[in-house]
Design an enzyme around this catalytic site. Structure first.
Site, PDB file in Angstrom:
ATOM      1  N   THR A   1     -76.863  -3.836  -2.572  1.00 49.53           N
ATOM      2  CA  THR A   1     -76.497  -4.512  -1.326  1.00 49.53           C
ATOM      3  C   THR A   1     -75.042  -4.969  -1.428  1.00 49.53           C
ATOM      4  OG1 THR A   1     -77.234  -6.719  -2.036  1.00 49.53           O
ATOM      5  CG2 THR A   1     -78.872  -5.284  -0.995  1.00 49.53           C
ATOM      6  N   GLY A   2     -74.373  -5.007  -0.289  1.00 48.81           N
ATOM      7  CA  GLY A   2     -72.948  -5.317  -0.324  1.00 48.81           C
ATOM      8  C   GLY A   2     -72.190  -4.278  -1.117  1.00 48.81           C
ATOM      9  N   GLY A   3     -72.576  -2.996  -0.938  1.00 50.03           N
ATOM     10  CA  GLY A   3     -72.027  -1.937  -1.769  1.00 50.03           C
ATOM     11  C   GLY A   3     -70.861  -1.180  -1.182  1.00 50.03           C
TER      12      GLY A   3
ATOM     13  N   SER B   1     -67.722  -2.374  -0.774  1.00 47.79           N
ATOM     14  CA  SER B   1     -66.413  -2.820  -1.249  1.00 47.79           C
ATOM     15  C   SER B   1     -66.592  -3.643  -2.514  1.00 47.79           C
ATOM     16  CB  SER B   1     -65.690  -3.663  -0.183  1.00 47.79           C
ATOM     17  OG  SER B   1     -66.420  -4.853   0.096  1.00 47.79           O
TER      18      SER B   1
ATOM     19  N   ILE C   1     -67.053  -5.481  -5.995  1.00 51.96           N
ATOM     20  CA  ILE C   1     -67.951  -5.282  -7.131  1.00 51.96           C
ATOM     21  C   ILE C   1     -69.110  -4.369  -6.760  1.00 51.96           C
ATOM     22  CG2 ILE C   1     -69.623  -6.475  -8.606  1.00 51.96           C
ATOM     23  CD1 ILE C   1     -67.621  -8.850  -8.648  1.00 51.96           C
TER      24      ILE C   1
ATOM     25  N   SER D   1     -72.704 -15.136 -10.094  1.00 53.44           N
ATOM     26  CA  SER D   1     -71.333 -15.649 -10.187  1.00 53.44           C
ATOM     27  C   SER D   1     -71.183 -16.689 -11.287  1.00 53.44           C
ATOM     28  CB  SER D   1     -70.863 -16.250  -8.865  1.00 53.44           C
ATOM     29  OG  SER D   1     -69.540 -16.757  -8.993  1.00 53.44           O
TER      30      SER D   1
ATOM     31  N   TYR E   1     -70.868 -23.389  -2.068  1.00 54.14           N
ATOM     32  CA  TYR E   1     -70.882 -22.052  -2.661  1.00 54.14           C
ATOM     33  C   TYR E   1     -71.452 -22.090  -4.076  1.00 54.14           C
ATOM     34  CZ  TYR E   1     -69.206 -17.650  -4.602  1.00 54.14           C
ATOM     35  OH  TYR E   1     -69.125 -16.431  -5.232  1.00 54.14           O
TER      36      TYR E   1
END
Length: 249
Positions: free
Chosen positions: A12-14, A16, A18, A137, A150
């Site tokens: 997912t979030g692939g 851009s 990392i 993170s 965050y």
């Protein structure tokens, strides 16, 4: 033989940063990869770069309807999921008196709700022995002014890795967190910080980390390959720090 030969992976979030770097490494290691993102144009560009082993599905991880659609697409295109990298994330820095409910909810919806329900909705497709990787993170045990919301979302993700590892172990599924340090990606530059504050944050991280430099997306992606592969077959519930030592000292 490459380490992920024959495996089916979702990132997912692939499109851009990392996520894209990890999808690239997964493809290079022999996996078929389905990436997600919210920006259709970036998804098209990413698939063109990754080649025929990759495909894409537009999805917002904060939307359960989108995640259910992702599960249907994964079933049709992949048949099963051997590796799931719940990488999509969002965030911004602001002092406590400037944080509004909408911004608070948006960060928790993407970083916490999105991660949890990504795993839940794809759970029926996870194969025995599958690897689930959660992007936590390298801030989940730190405290920095203006980073409260965050950082808290990432602490929740780290906690998910522990509990989900215990719950899914009877199915042979390993769940680990992957915690990148400062990596200059589209996401990092979109933390809604003034340029001078963002650069100051980077310098603070570099000064605190023993390696004294920024990381590269590919370095984090190599950590994801380790967690995705059989090289980490006896590793679960842990947190792999790829942060130059930032969180450990």
């Amino acid at each position: 033989m490459t380490r992920l030969e024959g495996k089916c992976a979702i990132v997912t979030g692939g499109s851009s940063g990392i996520g894209l770097a990890t999808a690239r490494e997964f493809v290079n290691e022999g996996a078929r990869v389905l990436i997600t993102g919210r920006n259709e144009e970036r998804l098209v560009d990413a698939v063109a770069e990754l080649g025929p082993q990759a495909s894409a599905q537009r999805a917002d991880v904060s939307s359960l309807a989108d995640l259910e659609g992702l599960a249907e697409t994964a079933k049709d295109r992949l048949g099963r999921v051997d590796v799931l990298f719940a990488n999509a994330g969002s965030g911004y820095f602001a002092p406590i008196d400037a944080i509004e409910e909408r911004g608070y909810d948006q960060q928790f919806d993407v970083n916490v709700k999105g991660v949890f329900f990504t795993v839940q909705k794809l759970l029926p497709l996870l194969s025995y022995g599958a690897s689930v990787i959660l992007n936590a993170s390298a801030v989940h045990e730190k405290g920095v002014a203006a980073g409260s919301v965050y950082f808290a979302t990432k602490a929740a993700v780290r906690s998910f890795a522990r509990s989900l590892a215990a719950e899914l172990a009877p199915r042979g599924i390993r769940v680990n967190a992957l915690s990148p340090g400062i990596v200059r990606t589209h996401f990092a530059s979109a933390l809604d910080m003034p340029e001078e504050d963002f650069e100051g944050f980077i310098e603070m991280v570099k000064a605190s980390a023993p390696l004294g430099r920024e990381g590269e997306a590919r370095e984090v992606a190599r950590g994801a390959v380790f967690l995705a592969s059989d090289d980490s077959s006896y590793v679960t519930a842990t947190d792999l720090l790829v942060d130059g030592g930032f969180m450990s000292v």
